[in-house]
Design a protein around this motif. Structure first.
Motif, PDB file in Angstrom:
ATOM      1  N   GLY A  31       0.840  -1.202   0.000  1.00 20.66           N
ATOM      2  CA  GLY A  31       0.000   0.000   0.000  1.00 20.66           C
ATOM      3  C   GLY A  31       0.865   1.238   0.000  1.00 20.66           C
ATOM      4  O   GLY A  31       1.453   1.579   1.030  1.00 20.66           O
ATOM      5  N   MET A  32       0.951   1.907  -1.127  1.00 21.38           N
ATOM      6  CA  MET A  32       1.826   3.069  -1.240  1.00 21.38           C
ATOM      7  C   MET A  32       1.435   4.168  -0.259  1.00 21.38           C
ATOM      8  O   MET A  32       2.299   4.869   0.285  1.00 21.38           O
ATOM      9  CB  MET A  32       1.797   3.593  -2.678  1.00 21.38           C
ATOM     10  CG  MET A  32       2.524   2.680  -3.648  1.00 21.38           C
ATOM     11  SD  MET A  32       2.232   3.029  -5.424  1.00 21.38           S
ATOM     12  CE  MET A  32       2.350   4.795  -5.503  1.00 21.38           C
ATOM     13  N   MET A  33       0.143   4.334  -0.024  1.00 18.05           N
ATOM     14  CA  MET A  33      -0.339   5.419   0.836  1.00 18.05           C
ATOM     15  C   MET A  33      -0.598   4.974   2.277  1.00 18.05           C
ATOM     16  O   MET A  33      -0.991   5.785   3.106  1.00 18.05           O
ATOM     17  CB  MET A  33      -1.624   6.006   0.247  1.00 18.05           C
ATOM     18  CG  MET A  33      -1.455   6.606  -1.126  1.00 18.05           C
ATOM     19  SD  MET A  33      -0.211   7.907  -1.151  1.00 18.05           S
ATOM     20  CE  MET A  33      -0.342   8.453  -2.835  1.00 18.05           C
ATOM     21  N   LYS A  34      -0.394   3.703   2.543  1.00 21.12           N
ATOM     22  CA  LYS A  34      -0.618   3.200   3.910  1.00 21.12           C
ATOM     23  C   LYS A  34       0.552   3.564   4.818  1.00 21.12           C
ATOM     24  O   LYS A  34       1.640   3.895   4.350  1.00 21.12           O
ATOM     25  CB  LYS A  34      -0.834   1.691   3.879  1.00 21.12           C
ATOM     26  CG  LYS A  34      -2.163   1.298   3.256  1.00 21.12           C
ATOM     27  CD  LYS A  34      -2.423  -0.190   3.401  1.00 21.12           C
ATOM     28  CE  LYS A  34      -3.791  -0.554   2.833  1.00 21.12           C
ATOM     29  NZ  LYS A  34      -4.083  -2.001   2.957  1.00 21.12           N
ATOM     30  N   ILE A  63       8.891  -2.792   4.859  1.00 25.85           N
ATOM     31  CA  ILE A  63       9.180  -1.860   3.756  1.00 25.85           C
ATOM     32  C   ILE A  63      10.320  -0.926   4.163  1.00 25.85           C
ATOM     33  O   ILE A  63      11.221  -0.635   3.360  1.00 25.85           O
ATOM     34  CB  ILE A  63       7.923  -1.056   3.382  1.00 25.85           C
ATOM     35  CG1 ILE A  63       6.827  -1.991   2.853  1.00 25.85           C
ATOM     36  CG2 ILE A  63       8.262   0.018   2.360  1.00 25.85           C
ATOM     37  CD1 ILE A  63       7.206  -2.763   1.614  1.00 25.85           C
ATOM     38  N   LYS A  64      10.297  -0.470   5.402  1.00 23.28           N
ATOM     39  CA  LYS A  64      11.372   0.410   5.894  1.00 23.28           C
ATOM     40  C   LYS A  64      12.728  -0.287   5.778  1.00 23.28           C
ATOM     41  O   LYS A  64      13.715   0.312   5.318  1.00 23.28           O
ATOM     42  CB  LYS A  64      11.106   0.806   7.345  1.00 23.28           C
ATOM     43  CG  LYS A  64      12.152   1.742   7.937  1.00 23.28           C
ATOM     44  CD  LYS A  64      11.800   2.121   9.365  1.00 23.28           C
ATOM     45  CE  LYS A  64      12.793   3.130   9.926  1.00 23.28           C
ATOM     46  NZ  LYS A  64      14.187   2.653   9.918  1.00 23.28           N
ATOM     47  N   THR A  65      12.785  -1.560   6.158  1.00 20.52           N
ATOM     48  CA  THR A  65      14.039  -2.318   6.097  1.00 20.52           C
ATOM     49  C   THR A  65      14.513  -2.476   4.659  1.00 20.52           C
ATOM     50  O   THR A  65      15.705  -2.312   4.359  1.00 20.52           O
ATOM     51  CB  THR A  65      13.858  -3.697   6.745  1.00 20.52           C
ATOM     52  OG1 THR A  65      13.493  -3.524   8.123  1.00 20.52           O
ATOM     53  CG2 THR A  65      15.137  -4.517   6.663  1.00 20.52           C
ATOM     54  N   ILE A  66      13.583  -2.798   3.768  1.00 18.47           N
ATOM     55  CA  ILE A  66      13.945  -2.966   2.347  1.00 18.47           C
ATOM     56  C   ILE A  66      14.529  -1.673   1.787  1.00 18.47           C
ATOM     57  O   ILE A  66      15.535  -1.691   1.071  1.00 18.47           O
ATOM     58  CB  ILE A  66      12.718  -3.406   1.532  1.00 18.47           C
ATOM     59  CG1 ILE A  66      12.295  -4.830   1.914  1.00 18.47           C
ATOM     60  CG2 ILE A  66      13.013  -3.337   0.035  1.00 18.47           C
ATOM     61  CD1 ILE A  66      10.957  -5.247   1.340  1.00 18.47           C
ATOM     62  N   ILE A  67      13.905  -0.557   2.119  1.00 18.07           N
ATOM     63  CA  ILE A  67      14.383   0.735   1.625  1.00 18.07           C
ATOM     64  C   ILE A  67      15.727   1.094   2.263  1.00 18.07           C
ATOM     65  O   ILE A  67      16.678   1.477   1.574  1.00 18.07           O
ATOM     66  CB  ILE A  67      13.341   1.835   1.884  1.00 18.07           C
ATOM     67  CG1 ILE A  67      12.068   1.564   1.077  1.00 18.07           C
ATOM     68  CG2 ILE A  67      13.917   3.220   1.550  1.00 18.07           C
ATOM     69  CD1 ILE A  67      10.904   2.474   1.430  1.00 18.07           C
ATOM     70  N   ASP A  68      15.824   0.961   3.578  1.00 19.77           N
ATOM     71  CA  ASP A  68      17.049   1.333   4.287  1.00 19.77           C
ATOM     72  C   ASP A  68      18.244   0.526   3.817  1.00 19.77           C
ATOM     73  O   ASP A  68      19.358   1.043   3.693  1.00 19.77           O
ATOM     74  CB  ASP A  68      16.868   1.143   5.796  1.00 19.77           C
ATOM     75  CG  ASP A  68      15.894   2.150   6.399  1.00 19.77           C
ATOM     76  OD1 ASP A  68      15.576   3.146   5.723  1.00 19.77           O
ATOM     77  OD2 ASP A  68      15.453   1.933   7.545  1.00 19.77           O
ATOM     78  N   ASN A  95      -4.606  13.028  -3.864  1.00 20.80           N
ATOM     79  CA  ASN A  95      -3.599  13.900  -4.460  1.00 20.80           C
ATOM     80  C   ASN A  95      -2.389  14.062  -3.551  1.00 20.80           C
ATOM     81  O   ASN A  95      -1.250  14.085  -3.999  1.00 20.80           O
ATOM     82  CB  ASN A  95      -4.202  15.269  -4.772  1.00 20.80           C
ATOM     83  CG  ASN A  95      -3.291  16.099  -5.642  1.00 20.80           C
ATOM     84  OD1 ASN A  95      -2.651  15.563  -6.539  1.00 20.80           O
ATOM     85  ND2 ASN A  95      -3.223  17.390  -5.374  1.00 20.80           N
ATOM     86  N   GLU A  96      -2.628  14.162  -2.250  1.00 17.77           N
ATOM     87  CA  GLU A  96      -1.545  14.363  -1.291  1.00 17.77           C
ATOM     88  C   GLU A  96      -0.994  13.017  -0.809  1.00 17.77           C
ATOM     89  O   GLU A  96      -1.734  12.060  -0.602  1.00 17.77           O
ATOM     90  CB  GLU A  96      -2.043  15.166  -0.087  1.00 17.77           C
ATOM     91  CG  GLU A  96      -2.438  16.595  -0.428  1.00 17.77           C
ATOM     92  CD  GLU A  96      -1.274  17.401  -1.002  1.00 17.77           C
ATOM     93  OE1 GLU A  96      -0.146  17.234  -0.500  1.00 17.77           O
ATOM     94  OE2 GLU A  96      -1.504  18.164  -1.943  1.00 17.77           O
ATOM     95  N   ILE A  97       0.320  12.950  -0.633  1.00 20.73           N
ATOM     96  CA  ILE A  97       0.975  11.747  -0.122  1.00 20.73           C
ATOM     97  C   ILE A  97       1.130  11.895   1.388  1.00 20.73           C
ATOM     98  O   ILE A  97       1.834  12.797   1.860  1.00 20.73           O
ATOM     99  CB  ILE A  97       2.355  11.557  -0.779  1.00 20.73           C
ATOM    100  CG1 ILE A  97       2.214  11.432  -2.300  1.00 20.73           C
ATOM    101  CG2 ILE A  97       3.072  10.338  -0.202  1.00 20.73           C
ATOM    102  CD1 ILE A  97       3.528  11.406  -3.049  1.00 20.73           C
ATOM    103  N   PRO A  98       0.470  11.048   2.181  1.00 21.48           N
ATOM    104  CA  PRO A  98       0.569  11.156   3.645  1.00 21.48           C
ATOM    105  C   PRO A  98       2.016  11.081   4.122  1.00 21.48           C
ATOM    106  O   PRO A  98       2.802  10.274   3.630  1.00 21.48           O
ATOM    107  CB  PRO A  98      -0.235   9.941   4.135  1.00 21.48           C
ATOM    108  CG  PRO A  98      -1.161   9.623   3.011  1.00 21.48           C
ATOM    109  CD  PRO A  98      -0.403   9.948   1.759  1.00 21.48           C
ATOM    110  N   GLN A  99       2.368  11.930   5.077  1.00 17.98           N
ATOM    111  CA  GLN A  99       3.756  12.034   5.523  1.00 17.98           C
ATOM    112  C   GLN A  99       4.289  10.757   6.165  1.00 17.98           C
ATOM    113  O   GLN A  99       5.492  10.495   6.137  1.00 17.98           O
ATOM    114  CB  GLN A  99       3.892  13.201   6.506  1.00 17.98           C
ATOM    115  CG  GLN A  99       3.856  14.560   5.829  1.00 17.98           C
ATOM    116  CD  GLN A  99       4.947  14.712   4.778  1.00 17.98           C
ATOM    117  OE1 GLN A  99       6.120  14.439   5.022  1.00 17.98           O
ATOM    118  NE2 GLN A  99       4.557  15.141   3.578  1.00 17.98           N
ATOM    119  N   ASN A 100       3.406   9.959   6.749  1.00 17.22           N
ATOM    120  CA  ASN A 100       3.866   8.733   7.424  1.00 17.22           C
ATOM    121  C   ASN A 100       3.683   7.490   6.552  1.00 17.22           C
ATOM    122  O   ASN A 100       3.705   6.361   7.044  1.00 17.22           O
ATOM    123  CB  ASN A 100       3.103   8.542   8.742  1.00 17.22           C
ATOM    124  CG  ASN A 100       1.616   8.283   8.516  1.00 17.22           C
ATOM    125  OD1 ASN A 100       1.068   8.668   7.478  1.00 17.22           O
ATOM    126  ND2 ASN A 100       0.969   7.634   9.474  1.00 17.22           N
TER     127      ASN A 100
END
Length: 277
Positions: free
Chosen positions: A228-231, A237-242, A258-263
């Motif tokens: 979920g891109m906006m979840k 996901i954090k580990t994969i990115i880091d 339209n807006e991407i949630p900050q978290n």
């Protein structure tokens, strides 16, 4: 392999959905010494030749199917890397791609039960035999048949056919039989993927070349989209990115808000790479 990246948004990148700009920015950030061609309906003719496909079929063909032909022709003519505009790289191509180019081409492998490859990312050397064979097969497919569902939405019956046939790698081969091409006169959305598997099944030289291609599953590239891109940011996901555990993510431009949630997962991805949104 030549250092060229190709991507295409028909209407022009200034008209593209907001998720695409950061993806393009990231390709540029990681590959400053590569040629990056941003193609659209106005400049595509500078790079590709007119397609040898009957005009009435070409005019009715979806943008997705025309794009299939465009990406294949570009790679045959020039070589390099094709990326859909919604691909977001986490690693430089030099760090992972060269070792996967043993066959002279590379697709991510087995994105679903009915497809042997994904075509949102393709790397190939110029004049690659597999792509030339595939392009020629697709050209003949569109020229030698007159499909009833070309240029319109599928009927309920045609949608049922897709659900019944697109269950494994074998059933979709029925799309290329006389009954489907000449009697029912319908074609599947995933014709590019199914045609390649048809060629692998029928031609020994194509099968041999495909076997030489190192396998890298397509599924990990979809982890962020599936989460979920906006979840809210997920720990995995954090580990994969880091840790840059995948070479790239395949995102989608089809987002409701339209807006991407900050978290969110997507915001964390962009923030970690200092992407300006």
């Amino acid at each position: 392999m030549v250092k060229i990246i190709w991507t295409y948004w028909h209407q022009g990148f200034d008209q593209a959905p907001r998720v695409i700009g950061p993806c393009i920015q990231q390709w540029k950030n990681l590959h400053p010494d590569w040629e990056i061609h941003l193609l659209d309906q106005n400049n595509i003719h500078e790079f590709v030749e007119p397609m040898d496909i009957k005009q009435n079929a070409l005019e009715k063909m979806t943008l997705a199917h025309r794009s299939d032909l465009i990406r294949t022709q570009l790679l045959i003519k020039y070589g390099g890397v094709w990326v859909d505009p919604t691909c977001f790289p986490l690693q430089k191509l030099e760090n992972w791609l060269p070792e996967r180019m043993q066959a002279g081409f590379f697709f991510f492998y087995k994105p679903g039960r009915d497809r042997i490859i994904s075509n949102w990312f393709i790397a190939a050397e110029k004049d690659n035999k597999v792509l030339k064979t595939l392009y020629d097969a697709l050209r003949k497919y569109w020229n030698n048949n007159s499909f009833k569902n070309l240029g319109r939405s599928d009927t309920a019956f045609e949608k049922l056919l897709n659900r019944l046939l697109n269950r494994n790698l074998v059933f979709p081969k029925l799309w290329f039989t006389f009954f489907f091409t000449k009697v029912l006169r319908v074609y599947p959305y995933m014709v590019y993927h199914f045609m390649l598997y048809q060629l692998i099944s029928e031609q020994k030289d194509i099968k041999h070349l495909f076997k030489q291609m190192p396998r890298q599953l397509a599924e990990p590239a979809h982890y962020l989209q599936n989460a979920g891109m906006m979840k809210s940011l997920h720990a995995d996901i954090k580990t994969i990115i880091d840790e840059r555990k995948v070479p790239l993510f395949k995102l989608t431009w089809k987002i409701a808000q339209n807006e991407i949630p900050q978290n969110s997962n997507l915001a964390y991805l962009f923030n970690q790479f200092k992407i300006i949104r």
